[in-house]
Design an enzyme around this catalytic site. Sequence first.
Site, PDB file in Angstrom:
ATOM      1  N   GLU A  93      40.397 -47.061  33.616  1.00 19.20           N
ATOM      2  CA  GLU A  93      40.792 -48.457  33.805  1.00 19.20           C
ATOM      3  C   GLU A  93      40.943 -49.094  32.438  1.00 19.20           C
ATOM      4  OE1 GLU A  93      36.644 -50.457  35.156  1.00 19.20           O
ATOM      5  OE2 GLU A  93      38.364 -51.756  35.433  1.00 19.20           O
ATOM      6  N   CYS A 119      39.527 -53.804  38.483  1.00 19.09           N
ATOM      7  CA  CYS A 119      39.966 -55.174  38.787  1.00 19.09           C
ATOM      8  C   CYS A 119      41.390 -55.456  38.334  1.00 19.09           C
ATOM      9  CB  CYS A 119      39.003 -56.170  38.164  1.00 19.09           C
ATOM     10  SG  CYS A 119      37.365 -56.109  38.900  1.00 19.09           S
ATOM     11  N   ASN A 174      41.316 -52.309  45.492  1.00 22.32           N
ATOM     12  CA  ASN A 174      40.255 -51.806  44.616  1.00 22.32           C
ATOM     13  C   ASN A 174      38.905 -52.048  45.272  1.00 22.32           C
ATOM     14  OD1 ASN A 174      38.724 -51.006  42.334  1.00 22.32           O
ATOM     15  ND2 ASN A 174      38.617 -53.127  41.667  1.00 22.32           N
ATOM     16  N   GLU A 175      38.276 -53.125  44.881  1.00 18.47           N
ATOM     17  CA  GLU A 175      36.895 -53.372  45.316  1.00 18.47           C
ATOM     18  C   GLU A 175      36.938 -54.584  46.226  1.00 18.47           C
ATOM     19  OE1 GLU A 175      34.163 -54.739  42.179  1.00 18.47           O
ATOM     20  OE2 GLU A 175      33.340 -52.725  42.282  1.00 18.47           O
TER      21      GLU A 175
HETATM   22  O1  AHR Z   1      34.457 -51.009  35.821  1.00 20.72           O
HETATM   23  C1  AHR Z   1      34.401 -52.376  35.691  1.00 20.72           C
HETATM   24  C2  AHR Z   1      34.713 -53.102  36.982  1.00 20.72           C
HETATM   25  O2  AHR Z   1      33.698 -52.883  37.905  1.00 20.72           O
HETATM   26  C3  AHR Z   1      35.927 -52.636  37.713  1.00 20.72           C
HETATM   27  O3  AHR Z   1      37.091 -53.179  37.220  1.00 20.72           O
HETATM   28  C4  AHR Z   1      35.676 -53.099  39.113  1.00 20.72           C
HETATM   29  O4  AHR Z   1      36.294 -52.287  40.063  1.00 20.72           O
HETATM   30  C5  AHR Z   1      34.185 -53.113  39.201  1.00 20.72           C
HETATM   31  O5  AHR Z   1      33.712 -54.344  39.611  1.00 20.72           O
END
Ligand code: AHR
Length: 658
Positions: free
Chosen positions: A45, A241, A375-376
Amino acid sequence: MNRSRILFLCAAALLALPTAAQTLDVNLSRPGASIQPTMYGIFFEDINFAADGGLYAELVKNRSFEFPQDALQGWTPFGRVAVRDDGPFARNPHYVRLSDPGHAQKWTGLDNHGFFGIGLQAGATYRFSVWARVPEGGSATLRVEFVDPASAGEQQAFAQERVVVASREWKQYEVVMTAGRTDPKATLRIFLESRGVAVDLEHVSLFPTDTWMGHRNGMRKDLAQALADLHPGVFRFPGGCIVEGTDLATRYNWKDSVGPVENRPLNENRWEYTFTHRFYPDYFQSYGLGFYEFFCLSEEIGAEPLPILSCGLACQFQNDDPAAHAPVDGLEPYIQDALDLIEFANGGADTPWGAVRAQMGHPAPFNLKFIGIGNEQWGPEYPERLEPFVKALRAAHPEIRIVGSAGPDSEGAQFDYLWPEMRRLQADYVDEHYYRPYAWFLSQGARYDGYDRKGPKVFAGEYACHAQGRKVNHFYASLLEAAFMTGLERNADLVHMATYAPLFAHVEGWQWRPDLIWFDNLRSVRSASWHVQALYSEFRGQQVLRTTLDGAFVTGAEGQDGLFASSVLDGDRIYVKVVNTADAPRTLTLNFSGLKKKRSVSPVERVRFTTDRLYEDNTLDAPEQIVPVREALSDAAEITLPACCFDIYVFTLNSSKK
Ligand code: AHR
């Protein structure tokens, strides 16, 4: 001596006797679940300057003059430099015009300061390139230099080449430069030497010629090598993110990240401003490291690509207003992005997106098998958006496995809500994230033992041990990750993928730590956690072997005194992983049960990962102070692990011909 004194002495003697070593039993009678080739992977990322300024080997920052606050951010212009916006690349319209400074003693040009400076190695060669034209005709000579502006020496420059621009049409010019010395923080300087002529410059670029696999739009070799050396089975990208964006307009848009680099538009990077205590106003995404490059890298390091796409939700941490997200009935463009990505990866060169891939240099498909949607994400707004994606993807591409999310929490209300939803939607994998403290990692050895086996498989997509008050890389955290991973391995029928996070961090540009690999402009270091990942990958094996301590799985449970273990079979090799998280040594009797007739087991090697510097890690100056040590093994009937130690014992399973 009276009777009570004798009794006391006997009791004391008994207490002093060493307690009998417990037996660690590895059962060979029925090898269990297959361990997936994807089991141990990597997650890239763009955080901590992992892409521009990191893995992506471009050395010029703001090469297209597109930084939105200031087109010259990262540059120091001198003389007569004007920014214009009718350049040759529609999605990057800005460029600079360098004109005669108006006096024989004055100069026009500009310096680029790179990412925390430009790192150059003595004797190494660098390809300088620029798109240029002389708008009013004539001929313009550019003097290109590597300089150390702070040098106390006679000369600031330690490399110099000339580029002559003599066309009114935009053309790309290039010259290879050799660095006269090593400088981690050099400046690139461009002088307009000619007088009475104007020259336009666009997409000013500087790459080492020696990139990973020699690609022109390449990656930093040491950093890509650190990924390859993990032998990852799966490669998740591009985030995190950044997939979601602080707003949908700034989500990662894979379509902007392919095609000629000159025309890939700039995107902001939310890690610029997410933490005001680690604030980087010049953090953008050039998309120079884009989806094509990610797919190529996956192929080159032997990992299955796992792209994650926006599900139409902007970052939920940053947006309370439902209007920030795409409405459920407005998801069509997002779903189309997913379908088009599959075509880009797998479609024939005669399909629209397959043709883009082919034109970029890869006519053969990338053989994409997995895709993540969201993603999350959390809350009902996620499954209601995932559902139409699942329907469309299943209809068009039943062969593609879909990854859904369990949200940002390792347990709790959101987690408990999302898992049944992922089951309902028949996601193939659920991506779980856990950045958790020591106690959590010590308590989760049996996390997956009780999971429902009928639903989706688990992708442990982001995890790392984050010690309270010690949120930095250190050996003890990596030891607990190793301990926890015995539970992933033992549950390999359910857990199919696991990726530590984050992957990279620039020592001068980080927002989040710990991280797997740290670097500065010239050097990189593999953390203790990197070594744990590498060991699991090297000793992945093919099938799980039932491994017990006095009959129970070895999960650090009460009575096991911080011991964790798991074993696997790999052809005729057996790998027994034992992690002693306690602060006292541990002796165990090692037993192989269930051996078939005429078969025997012989010891080969022990790989030991330990240190007495529990709260330290490898550093750029001491990159190998904590590394695994390998030793041939002649006898392993009894094993003694020092305190805080991760051992792997390698055996051969022999079959006698008699
Ligand atoms: O790895 C840092 C962040 O942690 C990522 O962007 C996100 O997916 C998680 O909250």
